[in-house]
Design a protein around this motif. Structure first.
Motif, mmCIF file in Angstrom:
data_model
loop_
_atom_site.group_PDB
_atom_site.id
_atom_site.type_symbol
_atom_site.label_atom_id
_atom_site.label_comp_id
_atom_site.label_asym_id
_atom_site.label_seq_id
_atom_site.Cartn_x
_atom_site.Cartn_y
_atom_site.Cartn_z
ATOM 1 N N TYR A 100 75.356 46.762 -5.883
ATOM 2 C CA TYR A 100 74.365 46.345 -4.891
ATOM 3 C C TYR A 100 72.957 46.317 -5.481
ATOM 4 O O TYR A 100 72.079 45.612 -4.967
ATOM 5 N N LEU A 101 72.718 47.057 -6.552
ATOM 6 C CA LEU A 101 71.379 47.110 -7.137
ATOM 7 C C LEU A 101 70.933 45.777 -7.728
ATOM 8 O O LEU A 101 69.734 45.523 -7.860
ATOM 9 N N PHE A 102 71.871 44.919 -8.100
ATOM 10 C CA PHE A 102 71.548 43.731 -8.878
ATOM 11 C C PHE A 102 71.198 42.551 -7.965
ATOM 12 O O PHE A 102 71.744 42.401 -6.870
ATOM 13 N N THR A 103 70.293 41.721 -8.464
ATOM 14 C CA THR A 103 69.967 40.481 -7.779
ATOM 15 C C THR A 103 71.041 39.438 -8.079
ATOM 16 O O THR A 103 71.985 39.701 -8.831
ATOM 17 N N ASP A 104 70.907 38.256 -7.502
ATOM 18 C CA ASP A 104 71.951 37.240 -7.666
ATOM 19 C C ASP A 104 72.041 36.732 -9.115
ATOM 20 O O ASP A 104 73.134 36.557 -9.651
ATOM 21 N N LYS A 105 70.889 36.503 -9.728
ATOM 22 C CA LYS A 105 70.863 35.998 -11.102
ATOM 23 C C LYS A 105 70.517 37.156 -12.034
ATOM 24 O O LYS A 105 69.421 37.706 -11.956
ATOM 25 N N ILE A 106 71.455 37.510 -12.910
ATOM 26 C CA ILE A 106 71.270 38.685 -13.753
ATOM 27 C C ILE A 106 71.561 38.348 -15.207
ATOM 28 O O ILE A 106 72.209 37.348 -15.520
ATOM 29 N N MET A 107 71.069 39.221 -16.073
ATOM 30 C CA MET A 107 71.397 39.180 -17.501
ATOM 31 C C MET A 107 71.580 40.631 -17.937
ATOM 32 O O MET A 107 70.607 41.377 -18.048
ATOM 33 N N VAL A 108 72.830 41.002 -18.157
ATOM 34 C CA VAL A 108 73.156 42.392 -18.476
ATOM 35 C C VAL A 108 73.896 42.435 -19.808
ATOM 36 O O VAL A 108 74.960 41.828 -19.964
ATOM 37 N N SER A 109 73.335 43.158 -20.746
ATOM 38 C CA SER A 109 73.969 43.396 -22.044
ATOM 39 C C SER A 109 74.275 44.887 -22.125
ATOM 40 O O SER A 109 73.399 45.700 -22.442
ATOM 41 N N ASP A 110 75.511 45.266 -21.769
ATOM 42 C CA ASP A 110 75.888 46.672 -21.665
ATOM 43 C C ASP A 110 77.246 46.870 -22.331
ATOM 44 O O ASP A 110 78.290 46.614 -21.730
ATOM 45 N N PRO A 111 77.218 47.343 -23.611
ATOM 46 C CA PRO A 111 76.056 47.651 -24.447
ATOM 47 C C PRO A 111 75.518 46.410 -25.158
ATOM 48 O O PRO A 111 76.171 45.364 -25.163
ATOM 49 N N VAL A 112 74.335 46.555 -25.752
ATOM 50 C CA VAL A 112 73.776 45.463 -26.556
ATOM 51 C C VAL A 112 74.742 45.145 -27.692
ATOM 52 O O VAL A 112 75.223 46.037 -28.404
ATOM 53 N N GLY A 113 75.052 43.867 -27.837
ATOM 54 C CA GLY A 113 76.038 43.428 -28.811
ATOM 55 C C GLY A 113 77.328 42.972 -28.156
ATOM 56 O O GLY A 113 78.132 42.282 -28.788
ATOM 57 N N SER A 114 77.521 43.325 -26.877
ATOM 58 C CA SER A 114 78.696 42.860 -26.146
ATOM 59 C C SER A 114 78.367 41.551 -25.445
ATOM 60 O O SER A 114 77.223 41.074 -25.466
ATOM 61 N N GLU A 115 79.361 40.970 -24.815
ATOM 62 C CA GLU A 115 79.168 39.690 -24.134
ATOM 63 C C GLU A 115 78.198 39.848 -22.967
ATOM 64 O O GLU A 115 78.266 40.826 -22.213
ATOM 65 N N MET A 116 77.308 38.869 -22.802
ATOM 66 C CA MET A 116 76.329 38.915 -21.725
ATOM 67 C C MET A 116 77.005 38.743 -20.373
ATOM 68 O O MET A 116 77.870 37.891 -20.205
ATOM 69 N N LYS A 117 76.598 39.573 -19.419
ATOM 70 C CA LYS A 117 77.116 39.473 -18.052
ATOM 71 C C LYS A 117 76.060 38.817 -17.170
ATOM 72 O O LYS A 117 74.909 39.267 -17.124
ATOM 73 N N THR A 118 76.459 37.751 -16.482
ATOM 74 C CA THR A 118 75.510 37.005 -15.657
ATOM 75 C C THR A 118 75.930 36.927 -14.192
ATOM 76 O O THR A 118 75.230 36.322 -13.392
ATOM 77 N N LYS A 119 77.074 37.525 -13.847
ATOM 78 C CA LYS A 119 77.558 37.503 -12.470
ATOM 79 C C LYS A 119 78.059 38.892 -12.079
ATOM 80 O O LYS A 119 78.371 39.718 -12.940
ATOM 81 N N GLU A 120 78.150 39.108 -10.783
ATOM 82 C CA GLU A 120 78.669 40.386 -10.301
ATOM 83 C C GLU A 120 80.114 40.582 -10.743
ATOM 84 O O GLU A 120 80.525 41.705 -11.069
ATOM 85 N N SER A 121 80.880 39.487 -10.779
ATOM 86 C CA SER A 121 82.275 39.598 -11.210
ATOM 87 C C SER A 121 82.362 40.049 -12.667
ATOM 88 O O SER A 121 83.292 40.773 -13.045
ATOM 89 N N HIS A 122 81.376 39.644 -13.488
ATOM 90 C CA HIS A 122 81.354 40.087 -14.881
ATOM 91 C C HIS A 122 81.132 41.597 -14.959
ATOM 92 O O HIS A 122 81.733 42.277 -15.808
ATOM 93 N N LEU A 123 80.280 42.112 -14.079
ATOM 94 C CA LEU A 123 80.026 43.553 -14.066
ATOM 95 C C LEU A 123 81.284 44.317 -13.683
ATOM 96 O O LEU A 123 81.611 45.348 -14.286
ATOM 97 N N SER A 124 81.993 43.827 -12.676
ATOM 98 C CA SER A 124 83.224 44.492 -12.246
ATOM 99 C C SER A 124 84.260 44.505 -13.362
ATOM 100 O O SER A 124 84.942 45.519 -13.595
ATOM 101 N N THR A 125 84.355 43.389 -14.090
ATOM 102 C CA THR A 125 85.300 43.323 -15.210
ATOM 103 C C THR A 125 84.909 44.295 -16.316
ATOM 104 O O THR A 125 85.768 44.963 -16.917
#
Length: 275
Positions: A134-159
């Motif tokens: 819920y913390l994230f806005t609709d358009k995101i760029m998450v590198s967790d950790p740096v060097g992994s594939e960029m996550k740009t959707k909520e579904s990417h975070l769940s995966t």
């Protein structure tokens, strides 16, 4: 009494019509034919003119009552009364929202948001994902950790969360907050924490560089940690080089601040960026 008969006379039709005419003139204020108010002649039977006067008096009293009530409500009198003046030049009923544009308020808001992020990240470790997502806005760029594939959707975070649980923390993990630092631009903050894997002695540090929106939602994250390198000790040559370079940078920064050396300026590449 009549002329010679001794009988009581009944009021004539003309007398009755005159009485009604007089009552009408009292109510309307207009005469029968001349445009002037006609004063009614004395009557034998009272009630017509008095009733009209009572009706007028009652209506005037009602109007005065409404006027007084209106004056009490609005604070202005019928004869030139004025509303209560402001206290110290400010309306006592003015309840303007606090100004959140000041640097202090922006800093406090971002600091609070960063702590909320660490709390939500800890909830993920106990298999409660909703608050984190819920913390994230609709358009995101998450590198967790740096060097992994960029996550740009909520579904990417769940995966990503599911993958982390499967490979690193099948029993969950705990987040121990260490520090939060807000940048000069208050939309950015760094959150430092230690991750402890449940059911093992494995732990490692992580640093999350976070960008927030104006309303405090997470826009982007760059998370710096390496599970294999930090927790298990599997370190590549580049990992070891980067680790030693960071410690050298901090030492040079300390010596610059204490006036011991200028080595700080010799450690940068020919082309660099410093924020």
């Amino acid at each position: 009494s009549g002329g010679g008969s001794g009988e009581k006379n009944q009021p004539s039709t003309e007398d009755t019509e005159d009485e009604y005419a007089g009552e009408s003139n009292d109510s309307t204020g207009s005469g029968g034919g001349s445009g002037e108010t006609t004063q009614p002649a004395p009557r034998r039977r009272g009630g017509g003119t008095a009733a009209a006067r009572r009706r007028r008096s009652g209506a005037e009293d009602a109007e005065d009552g409404h006027a007084e009530e209106s004056n009490e409500t609005t604070g202005s009198g019928g004869g030139g009364g004025e509303a209560s003046p402001p206290v110290n030049g400010q309306d006592p009923f003015d309840t303007a929202a606090p100004d959140e544009s000041t640097p202090e308020n922006q800093y406090a808001k971002t600091h609070k948001s960063a702590l909320a992020y660490l709390q939500a990240l800890g909830d993920v470790g106990t298999f409660k994902d909703f608050g984190y997502l819920y913390l994230f806005t609709d358009k995101i760029m998450v590198s967790d950790p740096v060097g992994s594939e960029m996550k740009t959707k909520e579904s990417h975070l769940s995966t990503s969360i599911s993958s982390m649980r499967a490979t690193i923390a099948p029993l969950g993990f705990d987040i121990i907050p260490r520090a939060v630092t807000v940048a000069q631009d208050p939309k950015f903050a760094a959150a430092y924490s230690t991750v402890k894997i449940t059911g093992s002695n494995v732990s490692f540090d992580r640093a999350d560089l976070i960008e927030f929106t104006d309303c405090g939602r997470v826009k982007s994250i760059s998370a710096y940690y390496h599970f294999a390198g930090s927790a298990i000790g599997v370190k590549s040559p580049q990992y070891s080089l980067t680790n030693s370079t960071i410690y050298g940078y901090l030492q040079a920064l300390h010596e610059l601040g204490t006036g011991k050396s200028l080595d700080y300026f010799t450690q940068f590449a020919d082309e660099f960026e410093v924020h």
